[in-house]
Design an enzyme around this catalytic site. Structure first.
Site, PDB file in Angstrom:
ATOM      1  N   ASP A 185       0.811  -1.209   0.000  1.00  0.00           N
ATOM      2  CA  ASP A 185       0.000   0.000   0.000  1.00  0.00           C
ATOM      3  C   ASP A 185       0.851   1.269   0.000  1.00  0.00           C
ATOM      4  O   ASP A 185       0.421   2.313  -0.492  1.00  0.00           O
ATOM      5  CB  ASP A 185      -0.918   0.007   1.228  1.00  0.00           C
ATOM      6  N   GLY A 186       2.060   1.174   0.538  1.00  0.00           N
ATOM      7  CA  GLY A 186       2.934   2.346   0.582  1.00  0.00           C
ATOM      8  C   GLY A 186       3.307   2.873  -0.792  1.00  0.00           C
ATOM      9  O   GLY A 186       3.525   4.076  -0.963  1.00  0.00           O
ATOM     10  N   ASN A 279      -4.532   9.082   2.506  1.00  0.00           N
ATOM     11  CA  ASN A 279      -5.007   8.324   3.668  1.00  0.00           C
ATOM     12  C   ASN A 279      -5.500   9.226   4.796  1.00  0.00           C
ATOM     13  O   ASN A 279      -6.682   9.270   5.085  1.00  0.00           O
ATOM     14  CB  ASN A 279      -3.903   7.397   4.188  1.00  0.00           C
ATOM     15  N   ASP A 309      -4.088  11.670  22.914  1.00  0.00           N
ATOM     16  CA  ASP A 309      -2.845  11.476  22.167  1.00  0.00           C
ATOM     17  C   ASP A 309      -2.866  12.170  20.816  1.00  0.00           C
ATOM     18  O   ASP A 309      -1.823  12.328  20.187  1.00  0.00           O
ATOM     19  CB  ASP A 309      -2.577   9.984  21.970  1.00  0.00           C
ATOM     20  N   THR A 320      -9.619   2.557   6.627  1.00  0.00           N
ATOM     21  CA  THR A 320      -9.181   1.188   6.901  1.00  0.00           C
ATOM     22  C   THR A 320      -7.716   1.138   7.325  1.00  0.00           C
ATOM     23  O   THR A 320      -7.150   0.049   7.423  1.00  0.00           O
ATOM     24  CB  THR A 320      -9.387   0.309   5.656  1.00  0.00           C
ATOM     25  N   ALA A 321      -7.118   2.290   7.579  1.00  0.00           N
ATOM     26  CA  ALA A 321      -5.707   2.338   7.976  1.00  0.00           C
ATOM     27  C   ALA A 321      -5.608   2.691   9.464  1.00  0.00           C
ATOM     28  O   ALA A 321      -6.138   1.974  10.314  1.00  0.00           O
ATOM     29  CB  ALA A 321      -4.966   3.348   7.098  1.00  0.00           C
ATOM     30  N   TYR A 322      -4.974   3.798   9.798  1.00  0.00           N
ATOM     31  CA  TYR A 322      -4.768   4.204  11.183  1.00  0.00           C
ATOM     32  C   TYR A 322      -6.110   4.405  11.897  1.00  0.00           C
ATOM     33  O   TYR A 322      -6.276   4.054  13.061  1.00  0.00           O
ATOM     34  CB  TYR A 322      -3.944   5.487  11.203  1.00  0.00           C
ATOM     35  N   ALA A 323      -7.095   4.963  11.186  1.00  0.00           N
ATOM     36  CA  ALA A 323      -8.391   5.233  11.816  1.00  0.00           C
ATOM     37  C   ALA A 323      -9.063   3.949  12.292  1.00  0.00           C
ATOM     38  O   ALA A 323      -9.648   3.907  13.381  1.00  0.00           O
ATOM     39  CB  ALA A 323      -9.304   5.974  10.835  1.00  0.00           C
TER      40      ALA A 323
END
Length: 447
Positions: A185-186, A279, A309, A320-323
């Site tokens: 994905d990167g 993203n 934080d 669908t990533a960090y969230a």
């Protein structure tokens, strides 16, 4: 590159001679012909993309995740006020098809660096594009500095034909017809960062660790690439965020990853940098042990103060990533929205929210904050934010067109199942017939 929609019909009980309706929300680019339904109830209605040149003005409805009505009149007198600042149209996912104005000639190949397993697929792909399709291939200069490529004499003739570029130095935005990514994905996020305006269609091969955004496999790449070159593929338009960072001048000019930001410009004694983010934008407390304390404004109104934080502002693609790891819902990329997700909030009632695409979010450091905050964009360009600085975020008018294996809906649910193991569990065993009889007998005896 254009989006070629499938036909969509409007089922409405009007006479055969009813005039075509021109959608005011699309500035008069679409006509809707109303015909009486043949049988059953009227189909749901959806606002689709403008038809490709030469296509018919009649539309036939297929399927949709959402179906806003294209008719902007309600009752005999009410209507929706036209907005000349419309950012994006809501499209039927099934209508988004890839077509070319002219045959593509130049392709950008992005390879995951420091991965020896990708060298052979990279060579095979480049040889296929150059020798069999006579295409101009662009690669990043540091890719060709890999010792395995430098020492390969058989690859030498092909290597001489490459067009190379350097990130942050060379602008290739107007020279690329489409992009092929080899990796995870990167690589797709990196491709997005290279194009701060219009993005060419992206074909991503899964050769990395996760591959949620990379639906293609490399086994039969020749047939898949040929199909894309012919213009026969579905496309999902992944919305991006336009982020504007305004910072006070502190000492020397701002430097981003060792390179002076090319779009740096003064504004009332402040420096302004703009990014296109696929993203998410992450504002966090950085190395400080204190809670982050930032104010969040929506269209100029203070809606909340984030203590914790940090906070994540993400696109549906970034949901669908960090969230998702921070407890947010997962949103299909065709849904026009922006998600706001707190990171370990100090309040238990602070839950993630979804706001409409097109609103402007502004994030500043609270006056009572004990420390500064840090911000990153798709995990890159990390920088410190102090008092008086601001981060403005809205939906970009330049989405990333990601080519699908089948269609936007099937590909997304396939990725949920294969990559995130969504709702995967061991199935419950059913009762045997004799066990059912015994259970019924036991219930009868108790009765």
């Amino acid at each position: 590159m254009e989006m070629e929609p499938e036909k969509v019909s409007m089922s409405k009980e009007l006479g055969p001679g009813s005039p075509a309706y021109r959608c005011s929300a699309c500035h008069g680019d679409e006509e809707w012909n109303f015909n009486p339904p043949l049988r059953g109830r009227a189909k749901s209605r959806s606002l689709s993309a403008s038809p490709a040149p030469g296509s018919t003005k009649e539309f036939r409805r297929t399927r949709s995740l959402h179906g806003p009505c294209p008719v902007t009149t309600f009752g005999p007198k009410a209507c929706v006020l036209q907005n000349p600042q419309t950012i994006m149209h809501i499209q039927d996912p099934a209508s988004q098809r890839l077509t070319w104005n002219k045959c593509p000639k130049s392709v950008l190949v992005i390879k995951k660096i420091r991965d020896a397993s990708l060298l052979q697929p990279f060579k095979e792909l480049c040889e296929y594009l150059m020798e069999e399709n006579n295409m101009i291939v662009y690669v990043e200069k540091k890719v060709l500095e890999d010792p395995a490529i430098v020492g390969d004499e058989n690859f030498g003739p092909v290597k001489k034909k490459f067009c190379t570029f350097r990130e942050d130095y060379d602008d290739i935005s107007n020279q690329i017809d489409f992009i092929i990514c080899l990796g995870g994905d990167g690589t797709l996020l990196y491709a997005s960062s290279l194009f701060q305006g219009s993005v060419p269609p992206v074909m991503a091969f899964h050769l990395g660790s996760l591959g949620f955004l990379t639906p293609f496999t490399f086994e039969n790449f020749q047939a898949q690439v040929a199909q894309v070159i012919e213009g026969n593929a579905a496309v999902v338009l992944r919305s991006r965020l336009k982020v504007r960072v305004v910072k006070g001048l502190r000492g020397t000019a701002a430097v981003q990853n060792g390179v002076l930001a090319p779009d740096l410009e003064p504004e009332g004694g402040k420096q302004v940098v703009q990014y296109q983010v696929l993203n998410e934008v992450v504002i966090d407390r950085g190395p400080s042990s204190y809670l982050s304390n930032v104010d969040v404004y929506l269209d100029g109104h203070l809606i909340t103060t984030v203590q914790g934080d940090g906070v994540i502002v993400s696109t549906p693609t970034g949901s669908t990533a960090y969230a998702a790891a921070a407890g947010a819902s997962m949103i299909h990329p065709n849904v026009p929205a922006i998600m706001l997700t707190p990171i370990c909030p100090h309040s238990l009632s602070f839950r993630p929210i979804v706001v409409p695409a097109g609103v402007e979010l502004k994030i500043t450091l609270s006056p009572e904050a004990r420390n500064t905050a840090w911000v990153s964009f798709d995990g890159r360009r990390r920088q410190e934010i102090g008092h008086g600085d601001s981060i403005s975020i809205t939906t970009s008018c330049y989405p990333l067109p990601s080519i699908c294996v089948r269609d936007p809906v099937s590909d997304w649910f396939e990725s949920l199942a294969q990559c995130l193991h969504w709702n995967v569990r061991k199935k419950q065993a059913h009762f045997a017939e004799d066990e059912d009889a015994d259970a019924d007998a036991g219930l009868a005896a108790q009765g």
